[in-house]
Design an enzyme around this catalytic site. Structure first.
Site, PDB file in Angstrom:
ATOM      1  N   LYS A 168       0.823  -1.209   0.000  1.00 33.82           N
ATOM      2  CA  LYS A 168       0.000   0.000   0.000  1.00 33.82           C
ATOM      3  C   LYS A 168       0.858   1.261   0.000  1.00 33.82           C
ATOM      4  CE  LYS A 168      -3.936  -1.189   2.140  1.00 33.82           C
ATOM      5  NZ  LYS A 168      -4.805  -1.414   3.289  1.00 33.82           N
ATOM      6  N   GLN A 177       3.908   5.589  -2.786  1.00 33.16           N
ATOM      7  CA  GLN A 177       5.163   6.248  -3.174  1.00 33.16           C
ATOM      8  C   GLN A 177       5.314   6.300  -4.688  1.00 33.16           C
ATOM      9  OE1 GLN A 177       8.555   7.334  -1.574  1.00 33.16           O
ATOM     10  NE2 GLN A 177       6.677   8.179  -0.820  1.00 33.16           N
ATOM     11  N   GLU A 224      12.955   7.572  -5.109  1.00 35.63           N
ATOM     12  CA  GLU A 224      13.490   8.325  -6.242  1.00 35.63           C
ATOM     13  C   GLU A 224      13.150   7.662  -7.585  1.00 35.63           C
ATOM     14  OE1 GLU A 224      14.944  10.876  -4.649  1.00 35.63           O
ATOM     15  OE2 GLU A 224      15.425   9.894  -2.762  1.00 35.63           O
ATOM     16  N   LYS A 279      15.491  -2.417  -1.878  1.00 33.47           N
ATOM     17  CA  LYS A 279      16.494  -1.621  -2.598  1.00 33.47           C
ATOM     18  C   LYS A 279      16.210  -0.116  -2.637  1.00 33.47           C
ATOM     19  CE  LYS A 279      16.935  -4.096  -6.526  1.00 33.47           C
ATOM     20  NZ  LYS A 279      17.597  -4.525  -7.772  1.00 33.47           N
TER      21      LYS A 279
HETATM   22 MO1  MOS Z   1      15.169  13.007  -1.323  1.00 35.32          MO
HETATM   23  S1  MOS Z   1      15.593  14.373  -2.821  1.00 35.32           S
HETATM   24  O1  MOS Z   1      16.686  12.416  -0.930  1.00 35.32           O
HETATM   25  O2  MOS Z   1      14.357  13.901  -0.172  1.00 35.32           O
END
Ligand code: MOS
Length: 734
Positions: free
Chosen positions: A624, A629, A696, A692
């Protein structure tokens, strides 16, 4: 699926009901209200600043400027040019280094009186010529000798130039700003020489260190609370001048001072993703084998701090290519310093690389996925190491199927739905998997609950939920019995929340501490008459009950065990760090974003008909929150691709769309269908859970996917983000 792999967000109820306390919401008796007044020029010196009217206004307690400030002792020796330094020393002197730089702090007894008084401050300046336009400041370009700043060459330098098929192209991304919903804010107070901060920070320990540096005190004497954050996306990775200003004000008045930036200041004073120009050179054989790749980037920084990120790094390892060169330069401009913004570096770099890969695929008349598969990297050629795990091919397959890639034609503009041109595009993302040393205390309370303590923050990704899940898995307790204490100093030291590293760092520490705690409980149990003669390895622990594996009749509740031993609890505090073994491997997360766009050739309007984001992030701890994210990161990438740009009026060096009406971000209605797919295979090396990192990669690769889809739909290659309709309509034939 384990029992915790889909649990609800543990802080969800507190957040939606308003009981979660954000920094500026702490009830602080005697608190007074402050704001910052910004400069109205971009460069120069303050000639005069008239604060008299403000000082005489009702309720005003102090007006602080460079003329009357008690300068913190650390201003003298601050040399730190990176990360948690405090290079813009607020009120240090009369210099103005960027538009809206704070020149005065106004403090009053009420919010309204503070705002009114601030409006009375007037300054005159000695103006100097400013420079805010990257494209016109090439003469200031500089190379910084750091890991990120050094040139990289593998094989023949700029070897792409010798190839059968060559592609050269230039790409730009504009300045983008983080702008989380929660504004930057702080309540600052002092107890003697010890500051207490309720502040929006992604790193409690980092904030302690930088504040200690500025005021010449010990980090241990700085108390920081940052328990809930309404998003940050990287802007909370710096201690900013506004925080120091509030501390200066609180010290002067010896009262708690609350300072909340207003929305416009969020565009000018707390960092941004830097405007970056990138040049790509790709060389390939006619059969589609990459033989050379050169990636060069020039990005803005401020005049007072060298900010760098990993913009060109992905190009060094993501594809199998013999000859690779990367260069990275920065140009100081008269702005606030940039700061990492979600997918820092790689989000920018992937836009150039993944668009160039798409352009080359067209040159070679290859399907873009086929072209990538022909250049699939079996190992990391930059580090010359094997991957710890890599399920990038599964991401390609998963995305192709979901988006309907088979309906894509390589010929641009050849697929239509009614009056709409249909285009399919994809972009690859990646991000390094990091793990920092982290301490977690795990404690069984007399009532049988488990408390997990760590100073790490949760800015929204679900860190508390992840900690709960791992703690519950290992101790066998129901998730309801796990209590998380985090986001403040005084707790066992956790890392800054950033770089997609929190689960790997903190999750591992929870994992290790809980295992040790369970062992400790079992150890205690072996001394109990119930288990006389039974070895520790023959005991189990689940649901708060310790039992003999082979004899159900022998069991004792943890609560009874603690009571019988007259214990107030049982605890373990442990520091966890990565294993040496991991250094033999290259550890990265991978993602692939797919989009289907519909473009109206008459209006240039781009519709996102379908977005699919696939990722290899190792083990998924929580479906979830991970999906949340991924959705959110992808939306950030969509903003980058289609909407976001801080526009500067370079005549004055100031932004013209520093508000939410004019700075556009995607909303629900902008994305018609969005899906997320995780490979969810454990990485054998990264950490005990095999995760992992996700935050980002959720964004990296989305913007090029959109640009590539727009080209597939229209034949128009937009190399300057964002892809607004004016850039489409000018060339699409009606
Ligand atoms: Mo992220 S840009 O490492 O908050």
């Amino acid at each position: 699926m384990s029992k915790t792999s889909n649990i609800n967000r543990v802080d969800g109820f507190a957040k939606v009901t308003g009981s979660a306390t954000y920094s500026a919401e702490y009830k602080t008796p005697g608190v007074v209200y402050a704001c910052l007044v910004g400069s109205t020029i971009a460069k120069g010196r303050i000639k005069t600043i008239d604060t008299k009217k403000a000082e005489w206004a009702p309720g005003v307690l102090a007006v602080i400027t460079h003329l009357n400030v008690d300068k913190p002792v650390g201003y003298q020796k601050a040399k730190d040019k990176h990360n948690f330094g405090q290079p813009l020393q607020i009120f240090k002197d009369d210099s103005v280094l960027y538009y809206d730089q704070p020149i005065a702090l106004v403090i009053a007894d009420t919010f309204e009186r503070m705002q009114y008084a601030a409006s009375l401050i007037k300054a005159d300046y000695f103006k100097e010529e400013h420079s805010t336009e990257l494209k016109k400041a090439a003469d200031k370009e500089k190379k910084v000798d750091t890991d990120k700043g050094n040139d990289y060459h593998r094989g023949i330098q700029d070897g792409y130039k010798n190839a059968e098929v060559i592609l050269e192209a230039e790409y730009t991304i504009p300045t983008e700003v983080h702008n989380p919903m929660e504004l930057a804010n702080i309540i600052a107070k002092w107890e003697g020489n010890k500051p207490i901060l309720y502040t929006k920070s992604q790193g409690v320990e980092g904030t302690r260190k930088s504040v200690a540096g500025v005021f010449g005190i010990q980090a241990e004497d700085v108390e920081v609370h940052s328990e809930y954050l309404g998003g940050a996306f990287g802007m909370g990775l710096h201690t900013w001048p506004y925080e120091i200003a509030a501390l200066i004000g609180a010290k002067k008045l010896n009262r708690p001072v609350k300072l909340v930036l207003h929305r416009e200041q969020m565009f000018t004073n707390v960092g941004f993703r830097p405007y970056t120009i990138q040049k790509m050179g790709l060389g390939a054989t006619k059969a589609g084998k990459l033989t050379g790749l050169t990636h060069e980037a020039v990005a803005m920084t401020s005049s007072y701090e060298d900010f760098m990120e990993g913009t060109v790094n992905m190009s060094r390892f993501i594809y199998d290519c013999e000859n690779v060169s990367t260069r990275y330069r920065i140009i100081p401009l008269d702005t606030c310093t940039p700061i990492w913004m979600r997918g820092p570096g790689e989000a920018t770099g992937s836009f150039a690389l993944e668009c160039a890969m798409d352009e080359m695929a067209y040159k070679l008349n290859l399907d873009p996925i086929e072209f990538r598969k022909l250049n699939y990297a079996e190992k990391d050629l930059e580090q010359n190491k094997p991957w710890s795990s890599k399920y990038l091919l599964e991401c390609y397959e998963g995305g192709m199927e979901r988006i309907g890639w088979k309906n894509r034609k390589n010929e641009p503009g050849s697929v239509k739905e009614g009056n709409w041109l249909v285009g399919y595009g994809m972009g690859t993302g990646t991000f390094g998997c990091y793990r920092s040393p982290t301490s977690v205390k795990a404690k069984f309370l007399p009532d049988g609950n488990l408390v997990l303590q760590c100073s790490v923050n949760d800015m929204g990704p679900g860190t508390a939920t992840m900690m709960t899940a791992i703690g519950a898995e290992i101790t066998g307790l129901p998730v309801e019995n796990v209590i998380i204490e985090m986001g403040k100093s005084g707790l066992p030291k956790g890392p800054t929340q950033g770089g997609s590293a929190t689960t790997s760092s903190v999750g591992s520490a929870v994992h290790d501490s809980c295992n040790l705690l369970v062992s400790k409980a079992l150890e205690l149990a072996t001394q109990n008459p119930t288990f006389k003669g039974i070895a520790i390895t023959d005991l189990t622990f689940a649901n708060g009950l310790i039992a003999a594996k082979n004899d159900n009749s022998k069991s004792i509740a943890l609560t009874s065990l603690l009571a019988e031993n007259k214990l107030e609890g049982l605890e373990v505090e442990n520091l966890s760090k990565g294993a040496e073994e991991a250094k033999k491997y290259s550890i990265y997360s991978f993602s692939v974003h797919f989009v289907k766009v519909l473009v109206n050739p008459n209006l240039g309007k781009i519709r996102l008909a379908h977005v699919v984001s696939c990722a290899d992030i190792g083990t998924v701890i929580n479906q979830k929150t991970s999906a949340g994210q991924m959705y959110g990161g992808a939306v950030g990438g969509i903003g980058m691709g289609l909407m976001e740009a801080l526009e500067i009026d370079h005549r004055f060096g100031r932004p013209i769309n520093n508000n939410f009406a004019d700075y556009h971000v995607p909303v629900n209605a902008d994305i018609e269908k969005q899906e997320v797919f995780f490979v969810n295979k454990k990485d054998p090396i990264s950490n005990p859970m095999g995760t992992k990192g996700l935050g980002e990669t959720a964004l990296v690769g989305m913007a090029p996917a959109i640009a590539n889809a727009v080209f597939n739909a229209t034949g128009k290659r937009v190399r300057d983000l964002p892809i607004t309709l004016d850039k489409i309509i000018e060339t699409v034939k009606v």
